[in-house]
Design a protein around this motif. Structure first.
Motif, mmCIF file in Angstrom:
data_model
loop_
_atom_site.group_PDB
_atom_site.id
_atom_site.type_symbol
_atom_site.label_atom_id
_atom_site.label_comp_id
_atom_site.label_asym_id
_atom_site.label_seq_id
_atom_site.Cartn_x
_atom_site.Cartn_y
_atom_site.Cartn_z
ATOM 1 N N UNK A 84 -6.294 -3.879 37.009
ATOM 2 C CA UNK A 84 -6.414 -4.902 35.982
ATOM 3 C C UNK A 84 -7.825 -5.421 35.904
ATOM 4 N N UNK A 85 -7.954 -6.733 35.672
ATOM 5 C CA UNK A 85 -9.255 -7.378 35.502
ATOM 6 C C UNK A 85 -9.328 -8.635 36.367
ATOM 7 N N UNK A 86 -10.521 -8.948 36.827
ATOM 8 C CA UNK A 86 -10.707 -10.210 37.545
ATOM 9 C C UNK A 86 -10.712 -11.356 36.543
ATOM 10 N N UNK A 87 -9.902 -12.359 36.836
ATOM 11 C CA UNK A 87 -9.846 -13.567 36.012
ATOM 12 C C UNK A 87 -10.336 -14.757 36.839
ATOM 13 N N UNK A 88 -10.794 -15.775 36.128
ATOM 14 C CA UNK A 88 -11.167 -17.028 36.791
ATOM 15 C C UNK A 88 -10.116 -18.081 36.454
ATOM 16 N N UNK A 89 -9.712 -18.858 37.442
ATOM 17 C CA UNK A 89 -8.819 -19.990 37.187
ATOM 18 C C UNK A 89 -9.526 -21.244 37.689
ATOM 19 N N UNK A 90 -9.567 -22.270 36.858
ATOM 20 C CA UNK A 90 -10.209 -23.509 37.289
ATOM 21 C C UNK A 90 -9.266 -24.245 38.250
ATOM 22 N N UNK A 91 -9.857 -24.920 39.227
ATOM 23 C CA UNK A 91 -9.025 -25.613 40.219
ATOM 24 C C UNK A 91 -8.900 -27.110 39.917
ATOM 25 N N UNK A 92 -9.238 -27.488 38.652
ATOM 26 C CA UNK A 92 -8.947 -28.868 38.243
ATOM 27 C C UNK A 92 -7.520 -28.877 37.685
ATOM 28 N N UNK A 93 -7.154 -29.973 37.031
ATOM 29 C CA UNK A 93 -5.763 -30.080 36.577
ATOM 30 C C UNK A 93 -5.419 -29.121 35.446
ATOM 31 N N UNK A 94 -6.458 -28.541 34.788
ATOM 32 C CA UNK A 94 -6.150 -27.696 33.620
ATOM 33 C C UNK A 94 -5.671 -26.307 34.016
ATOM 34 N N UNK A 95 -6.089 -25.831 35.182
ATOM 35 C CA UNK A 95 -5.758 -24.461 35.622
ATOM 36 C C UNK A 95 -6.050 -23.441 34.515
ATOM 37 N N UNK A 96 -7.180 -23.627 33.794
ATOM 38 C CA UNK A 96 -7.513 -22.718 32.690
ATOM 39 C C UNK A 96 -7.869 -21.347 33.246
ATOM 40 N N UNK A 97 -7.373 -20.306 32.584
ATOM 41 C CA UNK A 97 -7.574 -18.941 33.079
ATOM 42 C C UNK A 97 -8.336 -18.123 32.049
ATOM 43 N N UNK A 98 -9.333 -17.357 32.483
ATOM 44 C CA UNK A 98 -10.075 -16.489 31.563
ATOM 45 C C UNK A 98 -10.472 -15.191 32.229
ATOM 46 N N UNK A 99 -10.527 -14.121 31.429
ATOM 47 C CA UNK A 99 -10.900 -12.785 31.901
ATOM 48 C C UNK A 99 -12.420 -12.747 32.107
ATOM 49 N N UNK A 100 -12.865 -12.331 33.294
ATOM 50 C CA UNK A 100 -14.303 -12.290 33.590
ATOM 51 C C UNK A 100 -14.955 -11.007 33.091
ATOM 52 N N UNK A 101 -14.193 -9.949 32.883
ATOM 53 C CA UNK A 101 -14.783 -8.665 32.487
ATOM 54 C C UNK A 101 -14.014 -8.062 31.311
ATOM 55 N N UNK A 102 -13.973 -8.781 30.166
ATOM 56 C CA UNK A 102 -13.135 -8.299 29.059
ATOM 57 C C UNK A 102 -13.573 -6.942 28.528
ATOM 58 N N UNK A 103 -14.847 -6.571 28.745
ATOM 59 C CA UNK A 103 -15.342 -5.308 28.173
ATOM 60 C C UNK A 103 -15.066 -4.092 29.026
ATOM 61 N N UNK A 104 -14.472 -4.264 30.197
ATOM 62 C CA UNK A 104 -14.290 -3.118 31.102
ATOM 63 C C UNK A 104 -12.867 -2.560 31.010
#
Ligand SMILES: CSCC[C@H](NC=O)C(=O)N[C@@H](Cc1ccccc1)C(=O)O
Length: 603
Positions: A84-104
């Protein structure tokens, strides 16, 4: 042993804890409960453990906490397939998740690290093209394409990045393809230029542990393994081209774990057959200090480590056979306290350390748990996965379950296991299955000779590589085993090879000395499928439908042969990859396994 194994099995527990590099009172954990294994943000000061809703697989190298503990990175895969792909998750209350390598394209991961200044993320990604070391910003909007530093087709694991993000290392095997005698190669993260390569004389191996915590200091803490069971700690400066040999052990195995935030100490785990303990070594004087902590274990390859905490403390990830992980803060002699985890009960007797001779006189080591009373008991001989890991005195709820049902449980660090030096580990290369089965037969003999069990009442159990050993033993030693129980098993090496991603194919090639195209006879000779018609004992198997390490097809092929012979077996499928995500599923399996085993031994 107590009768409360079911509650102990299902109670929420920590599987691993990571400490953030520059915010050492916070970190990331894998939290297991009845239904899920998921990432959690931790505050070691308040004891808060907050679930992130992100599933994980139990391997400590499947997620990484950012240096300042504001976010974490994890491989988001498809149903446990580890691609798959490495994602980042924020550790504040939002727990927002985003793909770090969308082009791969999708990739497997063999390492990742975040610089102490929080700016740079390095990843060791594996596709069918090879192992790529890439570098990208750890903060802000993900870039379309990360900076590509190097590609190699030979196994390369475990990347690290310096505090200021300017130097990265990769543990490479280009100098010794087809082995895991790693060298550490250092790269300029701006250009990809090779800055230095640390190659220890054959059969030595070097692994990068971590960089100095100070920006501008490009020294790396190195774990070394050399011939003659020597293990040690080096400090290597790839830019200044210097190496300091800090210490070396011959009798014990020493593994460096971390570099203290003030730069003064390294944390070591020392392992001597039955025991593990932590030491702190002064990097200027070489003076060593053993930390006074409870007996048990403090690290497990791929699964768990201990690190430095805030204010000069050490955060020990402590377990023993009957006690789940607890995070113990060590501050000074006689001054330590539990910060997280454990099950609240006082330490109780668990595993006994046992040693017995194999057919060639080599002493084999294992851990035994047995019911109270004199016996004999029906017994389970357990084979761990890997193969290059080992079982320490670590929390094993399954052992407790077996013992509470009247079985003795012996887990064996067979030939090929780590922690006994390179020769022990590599003895199985090119001779897969041979010494392991000698050692398992020796375990069987020892259980009978000691009066712990009787010959016809000993079962064999294992997962992954250990599952290969279960099926291989059933076919090659049919007179020994009363039943076989396997999870995520390997039944045929060639079919596995063809259905596996490159990251796994390289492991087979190392074990066999090459691919099936050139070593087909050995792949067939050492495959359980070749001996399926010799099997006498009933078999119980559990397999993940999305597993890319021990893929489904080869187990289906084995099952078809059992069906053709009308041989008694059960094959259960679970939705997932190379292991159970939920302890509920695991528990159901264990319930079935114990009933199956009782039936097999006439109980
Ligand atoms: C080809 S043997 C099965 C794969 C093996 N899994 C378990 O034994 C495996 O993935 N080995 C990995 C490391 C590992 C060790 C223990 C548990 C999971 C993974 C490897 O050596 O590359």
């Amino acid at each position: 042993m107590t009768g409360d194994w079911r509650a102990g099995f299902l109670a929420p527990r920590l599987r691993w804890v990571q400490v953030a590099k520059t915010a050492r009172s916070r970190g990331l954990a894998a939290l297991q409960d009845e239904h899920r294994l998921e990432l959690a943000a931790c505050d070691f000061t308040t004891g808060e453990v907050r679930r992130l809703g992100v599933p994980t697989d139990g391997f400590i190298d499947s997620a990484w906490v950012a240096a300042d503990a504001t976010s974490a990175f994890f491989l988001a895969d498809e149903g446990g397939n580890e691609l798959g792909h490495v994602h980042r998750v924020t550790l504040d209350d939002t727990n927002a998740i985003g793909d770090m390598t969308p082009g791969l394209p999708d990739y497997a991961l063999r390492g990742a690290d975040v610089s102490a200044d929080g700016e740079t993320l390095v990843l060791d990604i594996v596709t069918d093209e090879g192992y790529d070391l890439v570098c990208l910003p750890a903060r802000g909007t993900p870039v379309a394409s990360p900076r590509h530093l190097v590609r190699t087709v030979h196994e390369a694991w475990n990347c690290r990045v310096s505090a200021d993000g300017t130097v990265a290392t990769l543990d490479t095997t280009d100098h010794a393809p087809g082995t895991r005698r790693f060298a550490v190669t250092a790269y300029d993260t701006a250009t990809g230029a090779v800055l230095g390569r640390l190659i220890l004389p054959s059969p030595g191996a070097a692994n990068a542990v971590c960089f100095s915590p100070h920006p501008g200091d490009q020294r790396v803490l190195i774990a070394s393994q050399r011939a003659g069971d020597r293990s040690g700690v080096l400090v290597w400066d790839p830019v200044g081209d210097t190496i300091v040999e800090l210490l070396e052990e011959t009798a014990a195995t020493v593994v460096p774990l971390d570099w203290s935030p003030d730069g003064r100490h390294a944390l070591l785990c020392v392992e001597l057959l039955s025991a593990q303990w932590l030491e702190r070594v002064d990097l200027r004087t070489g003076e060593r200090e053993r930390l006074d902590l409870p007996t048990g274990s403090f690290r497990s390859p791929y699964l768990r480590t201990s690190q430095f905490g805030a204010g000069g403390s050490v955060l020990a990830s402590h377990e023993h056979g009957m006690s789940p992980l607890r995070l113990i803060a060590w501050h000074a002699p006689s001054r330590h306290r539990v910060l997280l985890g454990g099950d609240g009960s006082p330490d109780r007797a668990g595993f006994e350390h046992v040693v017995f001779p194999s057919s060639d006189g080599t002493q084999i080591q294992g851990w035994l748990a047995r019911p109270t009373g004199t016996g004999p008991f029906p017994a389970v001989v357990h084979c761990h996965g890997g193969p290059h890991v080992s079982v320490a005195d670590e929390f094993t709820p399954a052992a407790r379950a077996w013992v509470d049902h009247g079985f003795a449980y012996l887990t064996v660090n067979y030939r090929g296991s780590s922690g006994r030096g390179r020769a022990f580990e590599e003895q199985i290369h090119g001779d897969v299955g041979h010494w392991e089965l000698e050692d398992l037969a020796a375990a069987h003999r020892w259980l009978v000779d000691e009066g712990i069990s009787v010959g016809g009442e000993i079962l064999i159990n294992g997962e992954s590589y250990g599952g290969f050993l279960v099926l291989y033993a059933l076919g090659r030693q049919p007179e020994l085993w009363a039943a076989g129980i396997g999870e995520v098993v390997l039944a045929d090496w060639e079919l596995t090879h063809h259905d596996s991603p490159l990251a796994m194919r390289r492991l087979d090639e190392m074990l066999f000395g090459g691919p099936p195209e050139t070593h087909g006879d050995l792949y067939r000779e050492r495959s359980p499928l070749t001996y399926v018609d010799e099997v006498r004992a009933p078999i119980l198997l559990w397999q993940g439908s999305n597993d890319t390490r021990t893929p489904p097809g080869q187990v289906v092929a084995y099952a078809e042969r059992l069906v053709a012979r009308n041989h008694p077996f059960e094959l259960h499928w679970f939705e997932g990859g190379h292991g159970f995500g939920d302890e509920g599923g695991h528990l159901a399996h264990l319930d079935r396994a114990i009933a199956f085993a009782r039936n097999a031994v006439g109980g």
